[in-house]
Write an enzyme that holds these catalytic residues in place. Structure first.
Site, PDB file in Angstrom:
ATOM      1  N   VAL A  89       0.942  -1.165   0.144  1.00 23.35           N
ATOM      2  CA  VAL A  89       0.038   0.304  -0.009  1.00 23.35           C
ATOM      3  C   VAL A  89       1.008   1.294   0.055  1.00 23.35           C
ATOM      4  CG1 VAL A  89      -1.964  -1.059   0.981  1.00 23.35           C
ATOM      5  CG2 VAL A  89      -0.310  -0.193   2.358  1.00 23.35           C
ATOM      6  N   SER A 204      -0.636  10.389  -5.717  1.00 20.24           N
ATOM      7  CA  SER A 204       0.041  11.578  -4.952  1.00 20.24           C
ATOM      8  C   SER A 204       0.550  12.638  -5.753  1.00 20.24           C
ATOM      9  CB  SER A 204       1.037  11.218  -3.899  1.00 20.24           C
ATOM     10  OG  SER A 204       2.166  10.705  -4.551  1.00 20.24           O
ATOM     11  N   ASP A 205       1.187  12.224  -7.058  1.00 24.09           N
ATOM     12  CA  ASP A 205       1.666  13.216  -7.813  1.00 24.09           C
ATOM     13  C   ASP A 205       1.591  12.981  -9.286  1.00 24.09           C
ATOM     14  OD1 ASP A 205       4.011  14.693  -5.734  1.00 24.09           O
ATOM     15  OD2 ASP A 205       3.503  12.460  -5.557  1.00 24.09           O
TER      16      ASP A 205
END
Length: 236
Positions: A89, A204-205
């Site tokens: 994860v 996240s990006d």
């Protein structure tokens, strides 16, 4: 019996271990998502915990950054502690125009510029893929939670700061959904030792667009990913 990198005893780990890169994230997961938690290892500050989720035993342990680090921990968990299922994860960067921040990606396969799987396979290409049952269960659980997930190929990079120009464009052309640094190695170790593995990531990006999640959005998407991962862990 303890190994060089995991100072736990046989039976300390559940059959299914969730693995973030950051050991402090493992601690956060244990403290916020599990019950009846016990810390089971701490060598080199790589923390591991076992607890229960909805009455079923689940473990969580950090694996560090990159394929060499995660391969050590995954190998020892499977070979020495009897772990059957590894669920990574974590977060990833995206390059594909169709992928957005906060998307949850399930890595059906993992390409890589690392040579570890070629070493395993006499210098031949090895198709590093997730276990189908874990993959199928994760998609089913996401649907039950009304969480949209993207399923496809990801890329596990050896270098975080890569000098290779044009690679992101080629990744997008080939339909790769995200970039991490571990999945291909984890899939290779699991295949070699007869275990099952899956990777679930939050975006996240977005590398090509220069976008990054805020702290608030990062936490929200992390929570959704963890719910999918935990429901997968207790329904396999």
């Amino acid at each position: 019996m303890a190994t060089p990198h995991i100072n736990a005893e046989l039976g300390d780990f559940a059959e299914t271990v969730l693995m973030p890169g950051d050991p402090l994230r493992a601690k956060f997961i244990a403290e916020n998502f599990l019950e009846d938690v016990k810390q089971v290892c701490d060598v080199r500050s790589m923390l591991g915990f076992t607890g229960t989720y909805k009455g079923k035993r689940v473990s969580v342990m950090g694996h560090g950054m990159g394929i060499p680090s995660c391969s050590i921990y995954v190998h020892e968990l499977i070979k020495d502690f009897g772990v059957k299922n590894i669920i990574r994860v974590g977060s990833c960067g995206a390059v594909h125009d169709d992928v957005k921040l906060m998307d949850i990606i399930i890595g059906m396969g993992a390409s890589t510029d690392s040579k570890v799987n070629r070493i395993r396979f006499n210098d031949h290409d090895f198709a590093a893929i997730a276990d189908f049952h874990l993959l199928e269960t994760s998609v089913q659980q996401a649907r039950l939670q009304n969480v949209n997930v993207r399923v496809g190929n990801i890329f596990s990079a050896d270098l975080f700061y890569s000098p290779e120009e044009g690679l992101f464009d080629k990744m997008e052309k080939l339909g790769m959904l995200g970039i991490d640094m571990e999945a291909a190695g984890i899939y290779g170790v699991a295949a070699e030792l007869g275990a099952k593995a899956l990777t679930i990531l939050t975006v996240s990006d977005h590398i090509k667009r220069g976008e990054k999640l805020s702290s608030e959005d990062r936490q929200k998407s992390f929570g959704e990913m963890m719910n999918v991962a935990l429901e997968t862990a207790v329904n396999i």
